[in-house]
Design an enzyme around this catalytic site. Structure first.
Site, PDB file in Angstrom:
ATOM      1  N   ARG A  76       0.850  -1.208   0.000  1.00  0.00           N
ATOM      2  CA  ARG A  76       0.000   0.000   0.000  1.00  0.00           C
ATOM      3  C   ARG A  76       0.882   1.252   0.000  1.00  0.00           C
ATOM      4  NH1 ARG A  76      -4.839   0.808  -1.505  1.00  0.00           N
ATOM      5  NH2 ARG A  76      -5.623  -0.917  -0.239  1.00  0.00           N
ATOM      6  N   ARG A 102       1.208  -6.613  -9.673  1.00  0.00           N
ATOM      7  CA  ARG A 102       1.645  -5.892  -8.460  1.00  0.00           C
ATOM      8  C   ARG A 102       1.821  -6.846  -7.267  1.00  0.00           C
ATOM      9  NH1 ARG A 102      -3.366  -2.555  -5.640  1.00  0.00           N
ATOM     10  NH2 ARG A 102      -4.949  -4.183  -5.853  1.00  0.00           N
ATOM     11  N   HIS A 172       0.177   3.654 -10.290  1.00  0.00           N
ATOM     12  CA  HIS A 172      -0.808   4.104  -9.297  1.00  0.00           C
ATOM     13  C   HIS A 172      -0.102   4.892  -8.170  1.00  0.00           C
ATOM     14  CE1 HIS A 172      -3.982   3.784  -6.285  1.00  0.00           C
ATOM     15  NE2 HIS A 172      -4.766   3.136  -7.099  1.00  0.00           N
ATOM     16  N   ASP A 216     -12.575  10.060  -6.055  1.00  0.00           N
ATOM     17  CA  ASP A 216     -12.128   8.923  -6.869  1.00  0.00           C
ATOM     18  C   ASP A 216     -12.583   9.205  -8.295  1.00  0.00           C
ATOM     19  OD1 ASP A 216     -12.312   5.296  -6.319  1.00  0.00           O
ATOM     20  OD2 ASP A 216     -11.247   6.529  -7.810  1.00  0.00           O
ATOM     21  N   GLU A 275      -2.581   9.373 -10.645  1.00  0.00           N
ATOM     22  CA  GLU A 275      -2.122   8.151 -11.307  1.00  0.00           C
ATOM     23  C   GLU A 275      -2.014   8.334 -12.824  1.00  0.00           C
ATOM     24  OE1 GLU A 275      -4.921   5.143  -9.928  1.00  0.00           O
ATOM     25  OE2 GLU A 275      -5.176   6.365  -8.119  1.00  0.00           O
TER      26      GLU A 275
HETATM   27  O1  TA6 Z   1      -7.134   4.296  -8.405  1.00  0.00           O
HETATM   28  C1  TA6 Z   1      -8.204   4.467  -7.517  1.00  0.00           C
HETATM   29  C2  TA6 Z   1      -8.754   3.088  -7.156  1.00  0.00           C
HETATM   30  O2  TA6 Z   1      -9.254   2.428  -8.288  1.00  0.00           O
HETATM   31  C3  TA6 Z   1      -9.817   3.276  -6.064  1.00  0.00           C
HETATM   32  O3  TA6 Z   1     -11.125   3.015  -6.546  1.00  0.00           O
HETATM   33  C4  TA6 Z   1      -9.376   2.299  -4.975  1.00  0.00           C
HETATM   34  O4  TA6 Z   1      -9.924   1.011  -5.194  1.00  0.00           O
HETATM   35  C5  TA6 Z   1      -7.857   2.341  -5.182  1.00  0.00           C
HETATM   36  O5  TA6 Z   1      -7.713   2.269  -6.596  1.00  0.00           O
HETATM   37  C6  TA6 Z   1      -7.053   1.316  -4.423  1.00  0.00           C
HETATM   38  O6  TA6 Z   1      -7.293   0.038  -4.919  1.00  0.00           O
HETATM   39  P1  TA6 Z   1      -6.594  -1.198  -4.118  1.00  0.00           P
HETATM   40  O7  TA6 Z   1      -7.006  -2.425  -4.881  1.00  0.00           O
HETATM   41  O8  TA6 Z   1      -5.109  -0.965  -4.145  1.00  0.00           O
HETATM   42  O9  TA6 Z   1      -7.136  -1.124  -2.705  1.00  0.00           O
END
Ligand code: TA6
Length: 312
Positions: A76, A102, A172, A216, A275
């Site tokens: 994360r 990932r 991301h 978002d 991103e």
């Molecule tokens: O990029 C934004 C997103 O798509 C959000 O909707 C949220 O789900 C975030 O990615 C994080 O996703 P993850 O699967 O890493 O918890």
């Protein structure tokens, strides 16, 4: 990774006083890069950049204190590589969100001390029996990280199979900020976006972006440079891109932060994602043998506050 493998990595790809491999959090192998321009940490797990700090600046990327650091789990923070799909799989939500690279271990494929004293590291991954079960295509994916006072990240996807495929994806990137109330995100005014917080409704960005609740947004058909202006840190972070037509802006805010095990309850106050992506209607088609490059260039700078510093 056992000691032998780690020493082989350092023997084959280490650069004295610039690039070395070691066991990082959770025993995951990381590359530590340090040169006169700055430093960075890159995990073989996920091909994921975990940290970037140019000389004279504070850490640019955000990493959760609650992150997992274990095989099969995403880390994360930093710059997760989302590929070959962004967010939920288009037709099968039993498949992992943001694709499968990932949470896989990447291989080191190149390292280089560049003439300007910056450092280049390349990690790569290719299809396997495991990936074929999730996505029936042959591919090679390489991430090329160049560390100077700028972080240049190039993701090269090659279709090594005999049939064309569609893919989406993202760098991301999680950025470290002083506080949501102290930042403004510039560059996307006038862009259409899908608002995931409002049933994916299509809207138009009015002016700069302020973060004051769960945000978002998938900004479509944009190649714009974005700038995070952080008045708390008196820093701006420029995010330029090539080969990307989508920019995603995300902050989970209070409830979503609480709902994520690998995200501290109060950590939404210290991060924002901007991103570099191709997602939604901006997917990529790759013919057999062809290649697509998605590149992000992250450039921190001191924020000159026009209203204060010029005595206005
Ligand atoms: O990029 C934004 C997103 O798509 C959000 O909707 C949220 O789900 C975030 O990615 C994080 O996703 P993850 O699967 O890493 O918890």
């Amino acid at each position: 990774m056992d000691h032998m493998a780690l020493s082989a990595l350092n023997r084959n790809y280490g650069i004295p006083n610039q690039l070395g491999f070691k066991e990082g959090p959770g025993g995951l192998v990381v590359a530590e890069i340090k040169n006169p321009h700055g430093e960075a940490t890159v995990a073989l797990h996920g091909g994921q950049i975990l940290a970037f700090r140019p000389r004279g600046h504070e850490e640019v990327l955000w990493l959760s204190r609650a992150s997992d650091f274990e095989t099969g789990h995403p880390i994360r923070g930093g710059i997760p590589v989302c590929w070959p799909w962004f967010a939920d799989h288009p037709t099968d939500n039993t498949k992992p969100a943001h694709g499968f690279v990932r949470t896989a271990v990447w291989s080191v494929s190149a390292s280089e001390a560049l003439a300007d004293q910056s450092t280049r590291l390349e990690l790569s991954i290719a299809d396997s029996a495991q990936t074929m079960k999730l996505w029936p295509h042959s591919f090679r994916l390489a991430i090329d990280v160049t560390v100077s006072d700028v972080l240049r990240v190039k993701l090269t996807a090659t279709n090594t199979g005999a049939a064309a495929f569609e893919c989406s994806g993202a760098l991301h990137s999680y950025f470290s900020i002083s506080s949501p109330s102290q930042i403004t995100i510039k560059g996307l005014a006038g862009c259409d976006y899908l608002d995931k917080v409002d049933r994916f409704r299509r809207k138009v960005q009015q002016g700069d972006i302020a973060i004051a609740s769960e945000t978002d947004r998938i900004y479509l058909d944009t190649t714009a440079v974005c700038i995070i202006e952080d008045h708390g840190l008196r820093r701006q972070i420029g995010i330029a891109k090539n080969g990307s037509h989508t920019t995603v802006v995300w902050n989970p805010w209070i409830d979503k932060a609480r709902a994520m095990k690998d995200f501290g309850d109060d950590e939404y106050m210290r991060m924002v994602c901007v991103e570099t992506a191709n997602a939604a209607t901006d997917t990529i088609s790759l013919a057999p043998g062809s290649t697509h490059i998605l590149e992000g260039v992250i450039r921190p700078a001191t924020l000159v506050r026009r209203d204060v510093d010029q005595g206005a």
